[in-house]
Design a protein around this motif. Structure first.
Motif, PDB file in Angstrom:
ATOM      1  N   HIS A 282      -6.427  -0.330   0.749  1.00 60.93           N
ATOM      2  CA  HIS A 282      -6.201  -0.608  -0.669  1.00 60.93           C
ATOM      3  C   HIS A 282      -6.765  -1.984  -1.044  1.00 60.93           C
ATOM      4  N   PRO A 283      -7.420  -2.120  -2.199  1.00 65.05           N
ATOM      5  CA  PRO A 283      -8.032  -3.414  -2.557  1.00 65.05           C
ATOM      6  C   PRO A 283      -7.037  -4.565  -2.681  1.00 65.05           C
ATOM      7  N   ASP A 284      -5.772  -4.266  -2.997  1.00 66.67           N
ATOM      8  CA  ASP A 284      -4.803  -5.346  -3.177  1.00 66.67           C
ATOM      9  C   ASP A 284      -4.458  -6.069  -1.879  1.00 66.67           C
ATOM     10  N   VAL A 285      -4.813  -5.475  -0.746  1.00 68.13           N
ATOM     11  CA  VAL A 285      -4.563  -6.179   0.516  1.00 68.13           C
ATOM     12  C   VAL A 285      -5.337  -7.491   0.553  1.00 68.13           C
ATOM     13  N   HIS A 286      -6.449  -7.565  -0.183  1.00 69.58           N
ATOM     14  CA  HIS A 286      -7.269  -8.771  -0.214  1.00 69.58           C
ATOM     15  C   HIS A 286      -6.863  -9.714  -1.357  1.00 69.58           C
ATOM     16  N   LYS A 287      -5.995  -9.239  -2.256  1.00 70.15           N
ATOM     17  CA  LYS A 287      -5.582 -10.045  -3.399  1.00 70.15           C
ATOM     18  C   LYS A 287      -4.225 -10.705  -3.198  1.00 70.15           C
ATOM     19  N   ARG A 288      -3.429 -10.153  -2.298  1.00 66.26           N
ATOM     20  CA  ARG A 288      -2.071 -10.642  -2.109  1.00 66.26           C
ATOM     21  C   ARG A 288      -1.938 -11.409  -0.790  1.00 66.26           C
ATOM     22  N   ASP A 289      -1.037 -12.380  -0.789  1.00 65.39           N
ATOM     23  CA  ASP A 289      -0.788 -13.178   0.408  1.00 65.39           C
ATOM     24  C   ASP A 289       0.098 -12.374   1.366  1.00 65.39           C
ATOM     25  N   HIS A 290      -0.456 -12.041   2.532  1.00 64.34           N
ATOM     26  CA  HIS A 290       0.347 -11.347   3.546  1.00 64.34           C
ATOM     27  C   HIS A 290       0.381 -12.167   4.835  1.00 64.34           C
ATOM     28  N   SER A 291       0.256 -13.480   4.688  1.00 61.22           N
ATOM     29  CA  SER A 291       0.156 -14.349   5.861  1.00 61.22           C
ATOM     30  C   SER A 291       1.463 -14.454   6.638  1.00 61.22           C
ATOM     31  N   TYR A 292       2.581 -14.037   6.020  1.00 63.28           N
ATOM     32  CA  TYR A 292       3.862 -14.100   6.732  1.00 63.28           C
ATOM     33  C   TYR A 292       4.091 -12.884   7.636  1.00 63.28           C
ATOM     34  N   LEU A 293       3.260 -11.865   7.502  1.00 54.58           N
ATOM     35  CA  LEU A 293       3.419 -10.671   8.331  1.00 54.58           C
ATOM     36  C   LEU A 293       3.202 -11.015   9.810  1.00 54.58           C
ATOM     37  N   ARG A 294       4.187 -10.648  10.626  1.00 51.28           N
ATOM     38  CA  ARG A 294       4.058 -10.835  12.072  1.00 51.28           C
ATOM     39  C   ARG A 294       4.098  -9.511  12.828  1.00 51.28           C
ATOM     40  N   HIS A 295       4.822  -8.535  12.270  1.00 55.28           N
ATOM     41  CA  HIS A 295       4.988  -7.261  12.968  1.00 55.28           C
ATOM     42  C   HIS A 295       4.840  -6.116  11.960  1.00 55.28           C
ATOM     43  N   VAL A 296       3.710  -5.431  12.013  1.00 57.19           N
ATOM     44  CA  VAL A 296       3.518  -4.213  11.236  1.00 57.19           C
ATOM     45  C   VAL A 296       3.602  -3.070  12.246  1.00 57.19           C
ATOM     46  N   ILE A 297       4.747  -2.434  12.267  1.00 54.39           N
ATOM     47  CA  ILE A 297       5.069  -1.481  13.329  1.00 54.39           C
ATOM     48  C   ILE A 297       4.738  -0.070  12.864  1.00 54.39           C
ATOM     49  N   TYR A 298       3.972   0.627  13.670  1.00 56.44           N
ATOM     50  CA  TYR A 298       3.607   1.991  13.306  1.00 56.44           C
ATOM     51  C   TYR A 298       3.975   2.943  14.434  1.00 56.44           C
ATOM     52  N   ALA A 299       4.384   4.145  14.043  1.00 57.18           N
ATOM     53  CA  ALA A 299       4.824   5.151  15.011  1.00 57.18           C
ATOM     54  C   ALA A 299       4.826   6.501  14.316  1.00 57.18           C
ATOM     55  N   GLY A 300       5.231   7.525  15.049  1.00 57.80           N
ATOM     56  CA  GLY A 300       5.373   8.850  14.456  1.00 57.80           C
ATOM     57  C   GLY A 300       4.190   9.763  14.684  1.00 57.80           C
ATOM     58  N   ALA A 301       3.036   9.190  14.981  1.00 58.55           N
ATOM     59  CA  ALA A 301       1.822   9.965  15.240  1.00 58.55           C
ATOM     60  C   ALA A 301       0.806   9.023  15.862  1.00 58.55           C
ATOM     61  N   PRO A 302      -0.185   9.552  16.565  1.00 55.78           N
ATOM     62  CA  PRO A 302      -1.218   8.673  17.132  1.00 55.78           C
ATOM     63  C   PRO A 302      -2.011   7.988  16.017  1.00 55.78           C
ATOM     64  N   MET A 303      -2.437   6.756  16.277  1.00 56.27           N
ATOM     65  CA  MET A 303      -3.338   6.068  15.353  1.00 56.27           C
ATOM     66  C   MET A 303      -4.688   5.952  16.040  1.00 56.27           C
ATOM     67  N   TYR A 304      -5.687   6.450  15.388  1.00 52.70           N
ATOM     68  CA  TYR A 304      -6.995   6.492  16.005  1.00 52.70           C
ATOM     69  C   TYR A 304      -7.611   5.097  16.087  1.00 52.70           C
ATOM     70  N   GLN A 305      -8.489   4.912  17.077  1.00 47.47           N
ATOM     71  CA  GLN A 305      -9.073   3.605  17.362  1.00 47.47           C
ATOM     72  C   GLN A 305      -9.790   3.018  16.149  1.00 47.47           C
ATOM     73  N   THR A 306     -10.480   3.858  15.398  1.00 45.54           N
ATOM     74  CA  THR A 306     -11.193   3.376  14.208  1.00 45.54           C
ATOM     75  C   THR A 306     -10.223   2.757  13.210  1.00 45.54           C
ATOM     76  N   ASP A 307      -9.098   3.433  12.978  1.00 46.95           N
ATOM     77  CA  ASP A 307      -8.116   2.919  12.025  1.00 46.95           C
ATOM     78  C   ASP A 307      -7.414   1.675  12.571  1.00 46.95           C
ATOM     79  N   GLN A 308      -7.164   1.640  13.885  1.00 50.39           N
ATOM     80  CA  GLN A 308      -6.602   0.432  14.489  1.00 50.39           C
ATOM     81  C   GLN A 308      -7.525  -0.764  14.243  1.00 50.39           C
ATOM     82  N   ASN A 309      -8.802  -0.569  14.468  1.00 53.60           N
ATOM     83  CA  ASN A 309      -9.764  -1.663  14.293  1.00 53.60           C
ATOM     84  C   ASN A 309      -9.792  -2.158  12.854  1.00 53.60           C
TER      85      ASN A 309
END
Length: 539
Positions: A282-309
Motif C-alpha cells: 500500500h502506498p501509505d506505508v511510505h507516507k506514515r512513520d512506522h519506525s516504532y515497529l519492532r515485531h510484525v508477526i505473521y502466521a496462519g499460512a506460508p509466506m513466500y520468499q518474494t513477499d518476505q523480501n
C-alpha cells in the motif's frame, strides 16, 4: 502414590492462575494507562477491568452462568467482544467466539455443537440469533452488542451492574477457557478445547519467542479477528500492560491501519501473510512513520520468499514468522526477525519456518508413526504444553488427531540437521501424478518469483492418464498481462517437468477465508462454478 525414592506422594490438584488474572494484574500495576483503543474511544486498564467485572457479575447473577458453561460470541472486533473474553474467564465460563462472517446456519451449528447456554451478539446479526435460538435448545439467553430488538444491550447491562464484583473462579490446569473452532476445511468445524493452564504457557511462550521485550510502553494494532490468532496475541499484550488498538470498522482499511501505526507508535502487530502483503504494497506505508515497529508477526499460512523480501525491503528486519495450528495455539516454530535475510547468500535456510518453540518438541513421522531422518518428508507431529486438550465431544476426531501421544498436524515437511523446519504443504494438498508425490508449495514458490505473478495456488485435479495433474490459479500483478504458455516455458528449468501444472488460469482476485488466507477449498469450488475444472478434465 509412591515416588522413585519411596516417598509417599499425595495426588494434588493442578490449580493454576485464572487467565482473568492477566487483566487484573495489569489493572493493578498500570490503572491509568490506556488498555484499549477503538475509534474515538479509549479505556484505561482500571476502566476495562471495571467493565469486565460488571459483565462477569451480570452473567453470573442475572443469567445464571456457572463454571464450565459455554458462552457463544458472534461479533466483529469491538471493546465488548474483547471484554467478554475476560468476563467469561473470570467466572470460569468458556468463551466460544465465532468467525463473524459465517452464515446463520453455520453459527447455529457452533452454538449447538458447543452446548452454549448463552450468546453475546452484535446488533447486525439478528438472523444469527434467530437461527441459534431455533437450533439450540440449551441456549437460555442472548445479550446484544448495541441497540437491537432481539435482546438487551450489553452496555445497559454494564451500567446496571457497574461497581459490582464477583469472585474469580478457581481453576485447574485442564479447566477449559476457550473453544477455538477450527476452520473446518474438511467437514464440520471442530471445537479445540483450550485450557487455563495451556494458555498461560502460550502467553509466556509468545512473550519469550515472538516479542521478548514487550512492556507497558508498547502498543499493538489488531488487523485480524479477535476470535482466533489475534485474540491470543492480544492476551500477551494485556499480560504486559501494552495498549491494544482496534481498527475502527470491520473493513480492513490499510490506509487507516498505517495512520494508527503512526498515531499510536505501534510496536507490534499480528497478521497473516496475505494481509502483510497488502500492508507492504500500500502506498501509505511510505507516507506514515512506522519506525516504532519492532515485531510484525505473521502466521496462519506460508509466506513466500518474494513477499518476505518485499516486506524486509519496506519495513526493515522486523518481521517474525511462527508456525502453529489452532490446536497447538500457534506454538510450533518461530523464525525471529534476526533470521530473516534479504541476502540469500547470508541465509542458509530460505523457505524455513524456523526452529522449535521453547518447551515444545517436533517429530517428523512416516505413516506408521516412526520418526524419520532429517531431510526426509513426513507428517509434522508435536508434543508440549501448548497442545490443546482435545476436540470437544468428538472422540472420533481425537482418535485421528493423536498417535502415541503426539498431535498430528496433518502438515507435511522435513527438518534439517540443525532442527529448522520446512513445510512442504498440507497432507490434503499433496497430489500424486504418475505415481510421484507433488507438493504444491514448492511450485508456488517458484511461480511467485515470476515478475508478473502476484498470487498463486496450485491444486491437484483428476486426470484420466496421470491420475492427478496440477492446475495453477494465478493473480497477475497490476499493469501486466502474463502469457500462460510463456510462464510454463519459464518454469521448465526451475522445477522438474512432471511438477509443472498442466494448465494456468488467471483470475482478478483469489478467494480468501475470513482470516485472510488463500483458501484452496474455496478455489476448488470456484473452479467448479466457473466450469474451468470440467474444461480441464475434457482435455
Amino acid at each position: 502414590m509412591t515416588g522413585r525414592h519411596g516417598l509417599m506422594i499425595e495426588p494434588m490438584s493442578k490449580r493454576v492462575m485464572n487467565l482473568h488474572g492477566l487483566l487484573a494484574q495489569s489493572a493493578r500495576r498500570f490503572p491509568d494507562d490506556i488498555a484499549l483503543v477503538w475509534g474515538e474511544e479509549t479505556w484505561t486498564f482500571s476502566q476495562l477491568q471495571r467493565r469486565v467485572s460488571a459483565m462477569a457479575a451480570a452473567l453470573q447473577r442475572q443469567f445464571g452462568v456457572v463454571k464450565g458453561d459455554r458462552v457463544l460470541v458472534q461479533s466483529q472486533n469491538c471493546n465488548q467482544m474483547f471484554e467478554s473474553m475476560f468476563a467469561c474467564f473470570q467466572i470460569g465460563a468458556v468463551w466460544v467466539p465465532t468467525n463473524f462472517r459465517q452464515t446463520p446456519d453455520e453459527v447455529a451449528y457452533l452454538a449447538s455443537a458447543s452446548g452454549a447456554v448463552g450468546m453475546i451478539c452484535g446488533q447486525s446479526f439478528p438472523e444469527h440469533v434467530e437461527a441459534c435460538r431455533r437450533g439450540s435448545p440449551a441456549l437460555k439467553f442472548v445479550i446484544a452488542i448495541g441497540s437491537a430488538a432481539f435482546a438487551e444491550d450489553y452496555d445497559d447491562i454494564i451500567n446496571r451492574f457497574d461497581g459490582e464484583t464477583t469472585p474469580t473462579a478457581i481453576v485447574d490446569h485442564d479447566d477449559p477457557c476457550w473453544f477455538f473452532f477450527t476452520s473446518g476445511t474438511t467437514g464440520r468445524a471442530k471445537a479445540a478445547v483450550l485450557t487455563h493452564g495451556q494458555m498461560a504457557f502460550v502467553v509466556t511462550s509468545h512473550l519469550c519467542d515472538l516479542m521478548p521485550d514487550t512492556t507497558h510502553e508498547d502498543a499493538s494494532l489488531v488487523v485480524a479477528p479477535l476470535s482466533h490468532g489475534a485474540g491470543i496475541h492480544q492476551l500477551t499484550q494485556v499480560a504486559r500492560g501494552a495498549k491494544t488498538i482496534l481498527l475502527p470498522t470491520e473493513k480492513l482499511d490499510i490506509a487507516e491501519a498505517w495512520r494508527l501505526v503512526e498515531e499510536w507508535r505501534v510496536s507490534n502487530m499480528f497478521t497473516v501473510p496475505t494481509i502483510l502483503k497488502m500492508l507492504v504494497e500500500h502506498p501509505d506505508v511510505h507516507k506514515r512513520d512506522h519506525s516504532y515497529l519492532r515485531h510484525v508477526i505473521y502466521a496462519g499460512a506460508p509466506m513466500y520468499q518474494t513477499d518476505q523480501n518485499n516486506a524486509l525491503k519496506t519495513l526493515g528486519q522486523v518481521i517474525v514468522q511462527y508456525y502453529g495450528l489452532g490446536e497447538v495455539t500457534g506454538n510450533i516454530t518461530v523464525l525471529p526477525a534476526a533470521a530473516h535475510y534479504l541476502d540469500h547468500d547470508a541465509d542458509p535456510r530460505p523457505g524455513t519456518c524456523g526452529y522449535t518453540r521453547t518447551g515444545m518438541q517436533i517429530s517428523i513421522q512416516d505413516s506408521d508413526g516412526n520418526e524419520i531422518a532429517p531431510g526426509k518428508t513426513g507428517e509434522i507431529c508435536v508434543i508440549g504444553p501448548a497442545v490443546f486438550a482435545g476436540y470437544y465431544n468428538n472422540p472420533e476426531a481425537n482418535a485421528k488427531a493423536f498417535r502415541n501421544g503426539w498431535f498430528r498436524t496433518g502438515d507435511l515437511g522435513h527438518m534439517d540437521e540443525a532442527g529448522f523446519l520446512f513445510i512442504t504443504g498440507r497432507a490434503s494438498d499433496m497430489y500424486i501424478s504418475g505415481g510421484s508425490n507433488i507438493y504444491p508449495r514448492e511450485i508456488e514458490e517458484k511461480m511467485l518469483s515470476h515478475p508478473d505473478i502476484s498470487e498463486v495456488a496450485v491444486l491437484g485435479v483428476p486426470d484420466l492418464v496421470w491420475g492427478e495433474v496440477g492446475i495453477a490459479v494465478c493473480v497477475a500483478r497490476p499493469g501486466t498481462a502474463p502469457d500462460c504458455a510463456e510462464i510454463i516455458d519459464w518454469l521448465s528449468d526451475k522445477v522438474a517437468r512432471y511438477k509443472i501444472p498442466k494448465r494456468l488460469v488467471f483470475w482478478s482476485e483469489m478467494p480468501k477465508s475470513a482470516y485472510g488466507k488463500i483458501s484452496k477449498k474455496l478455489i476448488r469450488e470456484e473452479l467448479v462454478r466457473r466450469g474451468q475444472l470440467d474444461e480441464l478434465l475434457k482435455r
